[in-house]
Design an enzyme around this catalytic site. Structure first.
Site, PDB file in Angstrom:
ATOM      1  N   LYS A   1      19.008  38.284  49.284  1.00 47.95           N
ATOM      2  CA  LYS A   1      19.307  39.696  49.027  1.00 47.95           C
ATOM      3  C   LYS A   1      20.477  39.770  48.077  1.00 47.95           C
ATOM      4  CE  LYS A   1      17.650  43.669  50.387  1.00 47.95           C
ATOM      5  NZ  LYS A   1      16.265  43.985  50.762  1.00 47.95           N
TER       6      LYS A   1
ATOM      7  N   GLY B   1       9.976  61.377  58.690  1.00 55.29           N
ATOM      8  CA  GLY B   1      10.430  60.872  57.388  1.00 55.29           C
ATOM      9  C   GLY B   1       9.313  60.955  56.373  1.00 55.29           C
TER      10      GLY B   1
ATOM     11  N   GLY C   1       9.152  60.710  53.176  1.00 59.19           N
ATOM     12  CA  GLY C   1       9.638  60.244  51.869  1.00 59.19           C
ATOM     13  C   GLY C   1       8.578  59.365  51.236  1.00 59.19           C
ATOM     14  N   ASN C   2       9.028  58.328  50.533  1.00 60.11           N
ATOM     15  CA  ASN C   2       8.107  57.441  49.832  1.00 60.11           C
ATOM     16  C   ASN C   2       7.127  56.785  50.818  1.00 60.11           C
ATOM     17  OD1 ASN C   2       6.930  55.698  48.076  1.00 60.11           O
ATOM     18  ND2 ASN C   2       8.746  54.455  47.708  1.00 60.11           N
ATOM     19  N   ALA C   3       7.665  56.012  51.773  1.00 57.31           N
ATOM     20  CA  ALA C   3       6.797  55.289  52.710  1.00 57.31           C
ATOM     21  C   ALA C   3       6.027  56.274  53.606  1.00 57.31           C
ATOM     22  CB  ALA C   3       7.637  54.334  53.548  1.00 57.31           C
ATOM     23  N   GLY C   4       6.716  57.301  54.140  1.00 56.60           N
ATOM     24  CA  GLY C   4       6.112  58.226  55.109  1.00 56.60           C
ATOM     25  C   GLY C   4       5.009  59.091  54.520  1.00 56.60           C
TER      26      GLY C   4
HETATM   27  P1  NAD Z   1      12.863  57.799  51.197  1.00 57.97           P
HETATM   28  O1  NAD Z   1      14.291  58.121  50.931  1.00 57.97           O
HETATM   29  O2  NAD Z   1      11.836  58.035  50.145  1.00 57.97           O
HETATM   30  O3  NAD Z   1      12.371  58.621  52.500  1.00 57.97           O
HETATM   31  C1  NAD Z   1      13.119  58.814  53.657  1.00 57.97           C
HETATM   32  C2  NAD Z   1      12.723  60.182  54.230  1.00 57.97           C
HETATM   33  O4  NAD Z   1      13.322  60.337  55.523  1.00 57.97           O
HETATM   34  C3  NAD Z   1      13.210  61.363  53.394  1.00 57.97           C
HETATM   35  O5  NAD Z   1      12.147  62.286  53.246  1.00 57.97           O
HETATM   36  C4  NAD Z   1      14.310  61.992  54.250  1.00 57.97           C
HETATM   37  O6  NAD Z   1      14.429  63.392  54.063  1.00 57.97           O
HETATM   38  C5  NAD Z   1      13.799  61.660  55.633  1.00 57.97           C
HETATM   39  N1  NAD Z   1      14.805  61.732  56.696  1.00 57.97           N
HETATM   40  C6  NAD Z   1      16.115  61.387  56.674  1.00 57.97           C
HETATM   41  N2  NAD Z   1      16.680  61.641  57.874  1.00 57.97           N
HETATM   42  C7  NAD Z   1      15.714  62.138  58.663  1.00 57.97           C
HETATM   43  C8  NAD Z   1      15.659  62.594  60.012  1.00 57.97           C
HETATM   44  N3  NAD Z   1      16.730  62.573  60.790  1.00 57.97           N
HETATM   45  N4  NAD Z   1      14.475  63.044  60.496  1.00 57.97           N
HETATM   46  C9  NAD Z   1      13.382  63.074  59.729  1.00 57.97           C
HETATM   47  N5  NAD Z   1      13.365  62.663  58.454  1.00 57.97           N
HETATM   48  C10 NAD Z   1      14.509  62.213  57.933  1.00 57.97           C
HETATM   49  O7  NAD Z   1      12.855  56.281  51.673  1.00 57.97           O
HETATM   50  P2  NAD Z   1      11.618  55.281  51.823  1.00 57.97           P
HETATM   51  O8  NAD Z   1      11.562  54.366  50.665  1.00 57.97           O
HETATM   52  O9  NAD Z   1      10.388  56.042  52.233  1.00 57.97           O
HETATM   53  O10 NAD Z   1      12.139  54.400  53.060  1.00 57.97           O
HETATM   54  C11 NAD Z   1      12.099  54.894  54.401  1.00 57.97           C
HETATM   55  C12 NAD Z   1      12.321  53.735  55.358  1.00 57.97           C
HETATM   56  O11 NAD Z   1      11.306  52.755  55.155  1.00 57.97           O
HETATM   57  C13 NAD Z   1      13.660  52.996  55.155  1.00 57.97           C
HETATM   58  O12 NAD Z   1      14.116  52.534  56.405  1.00 57.97           O
HETATM   59  C14 NAD Z   1      13.272  51.821  54.291  1.00 57.97           C
HETATM   60  O13 NAD Z   1      14.176  50.722  54.425  1.00 57.97           O
HETATM   61  C15 NAD Z   1      11.908  51.497  54.874  1.00 57.97           C
HETATM   62  N6  NAD Z   1      11.084  50.717  53.957  1.00 57.97           N
HETATM   63  C16 NAD Z   1      10.591  51.272  52.815  1.00 57.97           C
HETATM   64  C17 NAD Z   1       9.837  50.503  51.959  1.00 57.97           C
HETATM   65  C18 NAD Z   1       9.213  51.109  50.718  1.00 57.97           C
HETATM   66  O14 NAD Z   1       8.406  50.398  50.084  1.00 57.97           O
HETATM   67  N7  NAD Z   1       9.497  52.341  50.361  1.00 57.97           N
HETATM   68  C19 NAD Z   1       9.607  49.130  52.242  1.00 57.97           C
HETATM   69  C20 NAD Z   1      10.121  48.578  53.434  1.00 57.97           C
HETATM   70  C21 NAD Z   1      10.865  49.399  54.277  1.00 57.97           C
END
Ligand code: NAD
Length: 415
Positions: free
Chosen positions: A105, A217, A219-222
């Site tokens: 990392k 959540g 966001g991207n993953a959700g």
């Molecule tokens: P992101 O910032 O795109 O999305 C996060 C979402 O969570 C946002 O919509 C935010 O508004 C929401 N959020 C924050 N606090 C909240 C709460 N209390 N209740 C409900 N929603 C809330 O990030 P992402 O890339 O989607 O990553 C999300 C998680 O997935 C992280 O823990 C990240 O480490 C993990 N992850 C992501 C990837 C990836 O490819 N994107 C890969 C491995 C792990």
């Protein structure tokens, strides 16, 4: 060390696993600290003509199974202990998926939101100037992480290629597709999570075409996860949330409408044809599948007792605390732990390395098919270890991953 030191947490998880597997102290001694850590000072010529120097790190935790692999984070609150913890977790995640890779990392303490595009490019190139002798396709292969993008990877790969006098597409993953990126990388994390949910549903006798899903959540993953749950399984996504709150419709949300509403208003709340509810209510809904895709520590000892989902899929890193884990295990909530559930991203990064080496690129369908095989196999190995040792799925994932690393260290005569 502070109370919430992530590296202390990573070490504690290793000690728990060493107890189950009865490792001797030589093995623990070799795994409780990174193999190598590099501290660098990254000089950048700023737009105003001054030169600013940013502290940077690269940690290579363990490379017994192959070149180190792990992202580079640009963050104002980056610390060496966060980087060390994330490098340890990458070691276990790669081993769990049976990838021929170790864990690494990197990070730079900076605020990318305050940098111009030109400053960001010079920062990315300067970091590579500092670390290039210690990375490479056969040594250590970085990738994007928080606030680092495919464009940042493109600049870094270009700088490394110039320094080494030849194109070296395989030095980094998460690149844009025209310069060596992989098809399917965008939704790989969510897609990998879906394969583990499918296997869990089969194990528990849940018919996913009739199942209800809540996603914390969006966001991207959700948001990818919600859309895929509907598209792949025909499941009914009844609730999603973001940092401002959640929306709920027991008959199923219209996800296209929710995505459009979020793009227009920057939140899911008040999306049409849905009732607005709180973040905590989303977590506690009576659904079949709960997908945690927000941040760490969402499920704690305070709310774990109220979780009604049959399956908790942890797409986020660290959404469940240690105390909550035990409560969920006793309640019979089937947890798919983070470093299994969200391993689709690193797995497709590994596929990107393979394609770069062969100079032959796969279709998205080929990527998904191979991802499915890897995720399904890892899921069943964890499930078997969980039953075999009567431990929860998270401890079981550690047992599978760490024993692979230890076996390789023994075979190579390291311990
Ligand atoms: P992101 O910032 O795109 O999305 C996060 C979402 O969570 C946002 O919509 C935010 O508004 C929401 N959020 C924050 N606090 C909240 C709460 N209390 N209740 C409900 N929603 C809330 O990030 P992402 O890339 O989607 O990553 C999300 C998680 O997935 C992280 O823990 C990240 O480490 C993990 N992850 C992501 C990837 C990836 O490819 N994107 C890969 C491995 C792990």
């Amino acid at each position: 060390m502070s109370e919430n030191n992530p590296f202390e947490m990573a070490q504690k998880q290793l000690y728990d696993c060493a107890e189950v597997l009865k490792f001797d102290s030589d093995v623990v001694g070799m795994l409780e600290n990174p193999m190598r850590q590099l501290h660098v000072s990254v000089p950048v010529k700023m737009d105003d003509g001054t030169t600013k120097t940013f502290p940077g790190f690269r940690v290579q935790y363990n490379d017994v199974l192959g070149p180190c692999k792990g992202g580079i984070r640009f963050h104002p609150e980056e610390t060496i202990d966060t980087v060390k913890a994330l490098a340890a977790w990458m070691t276990w995640k790669c081993a769990l998926l049976n990838l021929p890779l170790g864990g690494g990392k990197g990070g730079i303490i900076c605020n990318p939101k305050e940098l111009s595009e030109g400053e960001l490019e010079r920062l990315s190139r300067s970091y590579i100037n500092c670390v290039w002798k210690f990375i490479g396709p056969e040594i250590d292969v970085p990738a994007p992480d928080v606030y680092t993008t495919p464009q940042v990877m493109a600049w870094m790969m270009d700088e490394f290629s110039k320094l080494s006098g030849k194109n070296q597409f395989g030095v980094l993953t998460g690149k844009p597709i025209p310069i060596g990126g992989s098809a399917g990388r965008g939704d790989a994390t969510a897609m990998g999570g879906m394969y583990t949910i499918r296997e869990a549903a089969e194990e528990l006798g849940i018919d996913l075409s009739k199942a209800t899903v809540a996603v914390q959540g969006f966001g991207n993953a959700g948001s990818f996860a919600a859309t895929l749950a509907e598209e792949l399984f025909g499941a009914k996504v009844v609730a999603v949330s973001d940092s401002k709150g959640g929306v709920y419709n027991p008959d199923g949300l219209n996800l296209k409408e929710v995505i459009k509403h979020k793009a227009e208003t920057r939140s899911v709340i008040n999306a049409p044809n849905a009732e607005t509810i709180t973040n905590n209510e989303v977590l506690e809904l009576d659904v079949d599948i709960l997908i945690a895709a927000a941040l760490e520590n969402a499920i704690t000892k305070e709310n774990a007792g109220n979780i009604k989902a049959k399956v908790l899929a942890e797409l986020a890193n660290g959404p469940t605390t240690r105390e909550a884990d035990e409560i969920l295990f006793e309640k019979g909530v089937h947890t798919i732990p983070d470093f299994l559930c969200n391993a689709g991203g690193v797995t497709v990064s590994y596929f990107e390395m393979v394609q770069n080496m062969y100079m032959y690129y796969w279709t998205a369908e080929e990527v998904y098919e191979r991802l499915d095989k890897k995720m399904t196999k890892a899921y069943h190995e964890v499930l078997y270890a969980s039953k075999n040792h009567s431990i929860n799925m998270r401890k079981a994932a550690y047992v599978v991953a760490v024993s692979r690393v230890v076996e390789a260290m023994k075979l190579r005569g390291w311990v």
